[in-house]
Design a protein around this motif. Sequence first.
Motif, PDB file in Angstrom:
ATOM      1  N   UNK A  36      -7.641  -2.591 -10.680  1.00 53.62           N
ATOM      2  CA  UNK A  36      -8.730  -3.572 -10.740  1.00 53.62           C
ATOM      3  C   UNK A  36      -8.229  -4.953 -10.368  1.00 53.62           C
ATOM      4  N   UNK A  37      -9.132  -5.742  -9.812  1.00 56.31           N
ATOM      5  CA  UNK A  37      -8.816  -7.113  -9.409  1.00 56.31           C
ATOM      6  C   UNK A  37     -10.013  -7.712  -8.713  1.00 56.31           C
ATOM      7  N   UNK A  38     -10.115  -9.047  -8.667  1.00 57.46           N
ATOM      8  CA  UNK A  38     -11.267  -9.697  -8.034  1.00 57.46           C
ATOM      9  C   UNK A  38     -11.255  -9.487  -6.527  1.00 57.46           C
ATOM     10  N   UNK A  39     -12.354  -9.881  -5.891  1.00 53.57           N
ATOM     11  CA  UNK A  39     -12.421  -9.825  -4.429  1.00 53.57           C
ATOM     12  C   UNK A  39     -11.314 -10.677  -3.820  1.00 53.57           C
ATOM     13  N   UNK A  40     -10.808 -10.251  -2.658  1.00 54.75           N
ATOM     14  CA  UNK A  40      -9.744 -10.949  -1.931  1.00 54.75           C
ATOM     15  C   UNK A  40      -8.395 -10.886  -2.653  1.00 54.75           C
ATOM     16  N   UNK A  41      -8.249  -9.993  -3.661  1.00 60.11           N
ATOM     17  CA  UNK A  41      -6.957  -9.877  -4.345  1.00 60.11           C
ATOM     18  C   UNK A  41      -6.013  -8.935  -3.609  1.00 60.11           C
ATOM     19  N   UNK A  42      -6.506  -8.189  -2.610  1.00 65.15           N
ATOM     20  CA  UNK A  42      -5.630  -7.332  -1.816  1.00 65.15           C
ATOM     21  C   UNK A  42      -5.668  -5.872  -2.213  1.00 65.15           C
ATOM     22  N   UNK A  43      -6.749  -5.396  -2.870  1.00 62.71           N
ATOM     23  CA  UNK A  43      -6.824  -3.983  -3.269  1.00 62.71           C
ATOM     24  C   UNK A  43      -6.941  -3.075  -2.043  1.00 62.71           C
ATOM     25  N   UNK A  44      -7.889  -3.409  -1.162  1.00 61.77           N
ATOM     26  CA  UNK A  44      -8.055  -2.597   0.050  1.00 61.77           C
ATOM     27  C   UNK A  44      -6.792  -2.626   0.898  1.00 61.77           C
ATOM     28  N   UNK A  45      -6.078  -3.738   0.878  1.00 62.57           N
ATOM     29  CA  UNK A  45      -4.844  -3.850   1.662  1.00 62.57           C
ATOM     30  C   UNK A  45      -3.797  -2.859   1.157  1.00 62.57           C
ATOM     31  N   UNK A  46      -3.694  -2.661  -0.159  1.00 65.15           N
ATOM     32  CA  UNK A  46      -2.730  -1.702  -0.716  1.00 65.15           C
ATOM     33  C   UNK A  46      -3.075  -0.285  -0.279  1.00 65.15           C
ATOM     34  N   UNK A  47      -4.364   0.060  -0.315  1.00 67.65           N
ATOM     35  CA  UNK A  47      -4.779   1.398   0.094  1.00 67.65           C
ATOM     36  C   UNK A  47      -4.510   1.605   1.584  1.00 67.65           C
ATOM     37  N   UNK A  48      -4.786   0.581   2.364  1.00 63.15           N
ATOM     38  CA  UNK A  48      -4.517   0.641   3.813  1.00 63.15           C
ATOM     39  C   UNK A  48      -3.020   0.812   4.074  1.00 63.15           C
ATOM     40  N   UNK A  49      -2.149   0.117   3.319  1.00 56.10           N
ATOM     41  CA  UNK A  49      -0.704   0.198   3.520  1.00 56.10           C
ATOM     42  C   UNK A  49      -0.202   1.616   3.262  1.00 56.10           C
ATOM     43  N   UNK A  50      -0.708   2.272   2.213  1.00 55.99           N
ATOM     44  CA  UNK A  50      -0.282   3.645   1.930  1.00 55.99           C
ATOM     45  C   UNK A  50      -0.703   4.582   3.053  1.00 55.99           C
ATOM     46  N   UNK A  51      -1.906   4.394   3.572  1.00 55.56           N
ATOM     47  CA  UNK A  51      -2.396   5.262   4.643  1.00 55.56           C
ATOM     48  C   UNK A  51      -1.563   5.085   5.910  1.00 55.56           C
ATOM     49  N   UNK A  52      -1.246   3.823   6.253  1.00 56.14           N
ATOM     50  CA  UNK A  52      -0.471   3.581   7.472  1.00 56.14           C
ATOM     51  C   UNK A  52       0.967   4.065   7.306  1.00 56.14           C
ATOM     52  N   UNK A  53       1.497   4.034   6.091  1.00 57.92           N
ATOM     53  CA  UNK A  53       2.839   4.566   5.879  1.00 57.92           C
ATOM     54  C   UNK A  53       2.881   6.054   6.193  1.00 57.92           C
ATOM     55  N   UNK A  54       1.814   6.793   5.873  1.00 61.96           N
ATOM     56  CA  UNK A  54       1.796   8.246   6.094  1.00 61.96           C
ATOM     57  C   UNK A  54       1.480   8.612   7.540  1.00 61.96           C
ATOM     58  N   UNK A  55       0.609   7.825   8.219  1.00 60.81           N
ATOM     59  CA  UNK A  55       0.056   8.295   9.479  1.00 60.81           C
ATOM     60  C   UNK A  55       0.337   7.395  10.678  1.00 60.81           C
ATOM     61  N   UNK A  56       1.013   6.256  10.528  1.00 60.51           N
ATOM     62  CA  UNK A  56       1.259   5.350  11.647  1.00 60.51           C
ATOM     63  C   UNK A  56       2.769   5.234  11.888  1.00 60.51           C
ATOM     64  N   UNK A  57       3.176   5.308  13.160  1.00 56.51           N
ATOM     65  CA  UNK A  57       4.604   5.207  13.488  1.00 56.51           C
ATOM     66  C   UNK A  57       5.133   3.815  13.133  1.00 56.51           C
ATOM     67  N   UNK A  58       6.384   3.777  12.684  1.00 52.88           N
ATOM     68  CA  UNK A  58       7.006   2.503  12.310  1.00 52.88           C
ATOM     69  C   UNK A  58       7.249   1.623  13.526  1.00 52.88           C
ATOM     70  N   UNK A  59       7.443   2.223  14.714  1.00 50.40           N
ATOM     71  CA  UNK A  59       7.703   1.424  15.924  1.00 50.40           C
ATOM     72  C   UNK A  59       6.428   1.116  16.685  1.00 50.40           C
TER      73      UNK A  59
END
Length: 903
Positions: free
Chosen positions: A29-52
Amino acid sequence: MQLHRLRVRNYRIHKDTEIEFDARLTLVEGPNEAGKSTLMEAARRALFLRANYNGALRDEMRSRAGGGHPEVELEFEIGGERWTLRKTFAGPSGTVSLTPETGASLHGEEADARLSELLRGEEPLGGRAAASQLPSRWQHIWVQQGLGGVSPVEALGGQSTTLVELLRGSGNSTVMMSPLDKRVMARVERDWGEIHPPSGQVAARSRLRALMDAHEKAKAGLEDWDQRVSARAAQTREVEEATAFLDRATHQRTELRGALREVEARLEQVQEGRRKLEDSVRIRHQAEERLSRLEAKEKKVRDLEADRERLKEELLPLRNRTEALASELKEARKGLEARKRSLEEARDRARAAKREAALARATVQLVEALREEETLGQELEAVQEVVKRLAEEERLLASLPQVDEGILRSLEELDRNARDARTALEATAAAVEVIRSTAPVAVNGEALTAGEIRILTDDGEVEIGQVARLRIRPGGGSSLADARSRADSAEDSLREALLAASAESLEDARSAFQEAVRRRVSIGHLREELTRMGGNTAEERKREAGGVVAEAKRRFRALGRDPEGTLPFPAEAQATLRHTEELERQADQQVDSEQEFFRGAEGEVEALEARHRKEIAAMEESKRELTKVEAQAENAVAEAGEEEARGQELESAHAAVIEAREREEAAKAGLRALDPNRLEKERDRWIRSLQDLDRRKEEHLARRHQALGELRADGSVDPHARLDEARAELELATRRRTVAEREARSLTLLRQEFKEAQSALGAAIAGPLADRVNPYVQLIFGGGAQASLEMEGMELQEPALLRRETFPFAALSTGTQEQFGAAFRLAAAEVLASAFGGTLPVLLDDTFSHSDDGRIDGLSRALYHAAQNDLQVILFTCRAEAWTGLGGRTVSIGSSGPHRPTV
């Protein structure tokens, strides 16, 4: 698969943020613009996006605060084995590592390949297509904000086939197809597919399409020759019709020109009639203006005579009222004089009372001022003593060397530097010591006794009586000169600093600093004491008190009394003051009363005087107005003439107006008879008709010319013979197409038989999935709700919601789509979990923004049910208070910037 921990660094607003997930339920939990969606996006890109990866997505990840490259570390578990995935998104130099709980780490392509195996073939994305493909990866468990209403079947994406395979192998599906059935169905599908591709149209290279194209071509050829035969007949008719029209147009144009000339002749008569009407209107206006001037003069004479008689009648009452007011005003002035005398007597008594009261007040003021002056004198003496002591302390402080704490520290530092430099110099210099000598010893001409040591930093001479003369040269070369220079420089700096501080030595400076500290403390105490005593204002208050005493004495003398005489005690002075003030008040009341009576009488006199003046002014104004009107009346009669002459002139003017109006009406009647508006419309009609006839004539000339040209160009071919050939070709193409279409329908019927058998198999698969979905649907929407699932072949179709009637998913409201979609995703995740070690995470990012509190309660029960069925639920929300009954672990993310969350 289960997520254990996520850490992001230098990723958008997150400088360094780490979250640990509960095995079953986690609320982030956290207010708007606290970066919640960003954390979920980071986990997804770690699994499915190439590092290079080096596209726009990498630029989006960069930290707003600068720093290093974006880094994501994700710890997860699949099939009982724990892994740690680390990715640094640095473009072409990006790095990836995958480390098992026990064993060696994998890096680069090897790590990506192993990660793809763990995710059942989901290879990491790179290149231009990554941005468009990434949102579809595992969308069934990765529900982003704003996408909760996306069709859950569409969200399955590549996992749809896996879901069907797992449902078929679950034991609930007993309907199977034989190998021969499958081969026959495959052949039918192949032949049918060659005719009917996925686009829905007949395949371009199929025999049926070739025959259909040949049929359409023959049909088009027949239509073409039919149109050409029709066109030749139409061209012939076009030439004949255009020629007939041109003949008629020549005659019609002659008739239209004659009609136009006749109308224009009538319009010339209209112009003449309008000129006559304008002349008659001008004559009428002149006659009416003359009559108006004569009538105005006559009215002016009559009005002035009436005003003169009226003013004479109004003057007599004004004279009578003026005389009556003069008599009344005389009596009122006598009463005013009597009131004035009474008022003056009351004022004399009040002045006497005021004088006595002023004397009493002056006495009280003088007594109190003398007492205040005496008290302030005593206070001033004490203040002056403190001021004297303060001045002495400040004088002693000023006489001390000006050494503060900073200067003292600087002097100490310079002293240390001088001693260090001197020590270094002595270490480099030569020492001469006399231990024992029978002859006198001198160094540079100065005697040196036994036991004495002399330090030489420069070349020197040692004399031993008359026996020997030695030259001593200290070693060290240039280092000795440097040491000597540093020592001299340090000592010079110390002497200059002591001189600037007016101190003889460092000890003198220390003593001065300590003494200054003691003096400043004493000065501070004295100033505090002076402030408490009001020292800054004591002398001024003493002077003010003396001024008050002087002013009180001056007033005392002004009242005719001697201030140096014996004064009463303060209590007696106060009693006398109260008595005299009471007498003063009574006298003032008497003056006020008399003054009120005087003002009443004075007001009455002023009112009468005003009325008298007003009546006199009105009478004088009436006289002046009468004189003025009489003069105006005489001037008006002189200008207009006598009454008989004025009457004759008016009669003549009336007759001229009547004659002019009759002439104007006659001109209007003549113009109306010509009907100008109709004639102008007729002229416009004939002109437009001529223009239209000329335009149509040009068109028919062009059409005849074009038709003649086309007839000449097409004269070498017989279109009727070619039309018969086209009919024969169409009949042959029709028979061939009919045979091919009959064969295609046979394939369609056979394929339909196989599809019906396949539908039975699909129903056996949709049933178990519906059994998984319905518990979630009923927890969210109530006991009567159910999910309706259908399959097209082996493909799952969009679901529907049953609540007294069937609602397709697309017809549901946005909030209901979010909730029904969540139920379907949770059920699908239960089935798919067996392919990923028995569990799967389901991540939801503020997806229930359209749900009210009552529906949130049902969703909480559904998410809790999913957690009990071995799913890992991770909910990101800005409304934690709405999910208080969810249970599980709560992780809070603040809004003040990147930081580690609180748990």
